[in-house]
Write an enzyme that holds these catalytic residues in place. Structure first.
Site: not given
Length: 443
Positions: A402, A418
């Site tokens: 992201h 992440c």
């Protein structure tokens, strides 16, 4: 090999460059100390925790440590004279001594890491039943490693400080146009530039001397022209919409219509892949809110095109590699990938879905406690949202690739497990990627 005297000088320089801003409000007595604050990953802490946010304790070796209110280790006190010899012994190639250590003029990202992100920065979505279009997942639950990993460096190319700031900008712009992102363009040398140079050589099979300004400028000319160009601020640029500020409290975030940019300058910096401070430095005294104002910006060129068949997330290098179906390297990007307390996955997963301009769902029951929030909150989308402008959900729940509201920290800080990239790099990668593409995590 680096001599002891040079190392002591490096310590002093690094303390001045890294610690000075934080020590201005130092509540712990480090201002004139020869003690360094070292993160669990073995890197220097690049900020000073606020008073009341941490407690001081001691580990089983008797060293003072900073612990946050959740019981997480933030930093350990280590004498400066022992930290740098340890780092020298930990790295592998002796050749690194010739150029891998910070050189005068380098930015400090080669030896500094952002600490565990504080409130307002989160890289995963917690709901088991997400709202439509929103990322989802649970918390990353993993015990911290007992021994912090050593840093992986890229000593393949001797990046030094012979270039001027504008020449370094030219090199960064050239690399960005070539699809090997240097992260934010800020006119500074550092590991993100070094890694991009290595990736460019892997893609092209050519070599480039990072100190040959004439060669760099000629390559830049052939790739689309000068690095710096003029841009006229439009009425749309000035109009926004913008928000006055991005609150830290998630309940306050949830009340905003969107987590938009906070200023025209912030928006333009992201549009042109620039560090906002560098954009302002190129345009001293400029009011970015006035339509018709002509400013200087960099020209990052066209978005990289291609079809990605495989993604490799190199945790040590803090870099993402995108490969085509024929196995060739298409693009490379700096990234923040996991941390000790919330590590990224190991092995291979797949991209399950891709969402642009995603919202975010906060659930305190299965995520960390943010402030006094005890209810599920739907946080609106926007470039300053927790996952930026892109969410690429992975087949392992709670993990994704992201964007970020803080592009200048990419490759220099950690994430909550992440893969965090600049919004523009994440968008470029997402547009070349489809569901089913494999993502391999390597150390």
């Amino acid at each position: 090999m680096i001599k002891a005297g040079v190392m002591v000088a490096s310590v002093a320089a690094l303390l001045a460059a890294v610690a000075a801003p934080a020590l201005a409000n130092d509540p712990y007595g480090y201002r004139n100390s020869q003690v360094l604050l070292v993160s669990p990953e073995g890197d220097l802490l690049d900020y000073m925790p606020e008073e009341g946010e941490v407690v001081i304790s001691r580990d089983n070796m008797g060293r003072r440590v900073l612990i946050d209110r959740f019981g997480n280790l933030i930093a350990t006190e280590i004498p400066a004279e022992t930290y740098f010899p340890r780092q020298r012994q930990a790295r592998a190639p002796d050749a690194y001594d010739d150029f891998g250590a910070p050189q005068p003029g380098w930015e400090d990202d080669g030896i500094v890491t952002g600490a565990i992100p504080g409130p307002g920065v989160i890289d995963r979505q917690p709901l088991d039943e997400p709202l439509p279009g929103m990322p989802s997942g649970g918390p990353d639950m993993a015990p911290p490693a007992e021994q912090p990993p050593t840093r992986t460096v890229t000593p393949d190319i001797p990046v030094k400080s012979n270039l001027s700031q504008l020449e370094i900008t030219a090199l960064q712009v050239f690399l960005d146009r070539e699809g090997v992102s240097p992260g934010v363009i800020d006119g500074k040398m550092g590991q993100n530039v070094n890694k991009a140079l290595v990736a460019w050589q892997q893609i092209t099979g050519e070599t480039i001397d990072p100190n040959n300004a004439e060669d760099i400028l000629e390559r830049l000319r052939l790739s689309g022209g000068l690095a710096i160009t003029s841009y006229t601020i439009t009425p749309g640029d000035a109009a926004g919409p913008y928000v006055a500020a991005i609150p830290e409290d998630y309940a306050h975030k949830a009340q905003l219509p969107a987590l938009s940019f906070t200023s025209t300058a912030e928006m333009l910096a992201e549009k042109f892949h620039m560090d906002e401070a560098y954009l302002r430095a190129l345009n001293p005294g400029v009011d970015f809110t006035i339509p018709g104002t002509i400013i200087k910006v960099v020209d990052p060129g066209q978005t990289k095109k291609g079809e990605v068949a495989r993604i490799v997330a190199n945790k040590g290098l803090k870099q993402i590699f995108a490969y085509g179906a024929d196995g060739s390297l298409i693009a490379a990007y700096p990234a923040s990938i996991g941390s000790t307390d919330t590590p990224s996955p190991s092995g291979t997963v797949t991209v399950e879905r891709i969402a642009f301009d995603p919202g975010y769902t906060y659930n305190p029951k299965i995520n960390f406690q943010q402030g006094a929030n005890d209810k599920v909150l739907s946080i609106p989308p926007g470039p300053n949202g927790p996952v930026g402008t892109v969410w690429m959900a992975l087949s392992k729940p709670t993990y994704g690739i992201h964007g970020t509201p803080e592009p200048s920290k990419i490759g220099r800080t950690q994430s909550h497990g992440c893969i965090r990239m600049t919004n523009w790099d994440a968008t470029e990668l997402a547009k070349m990627t489809k569901a089913g593409v494999t993502v391999e995590f390597i150390d």
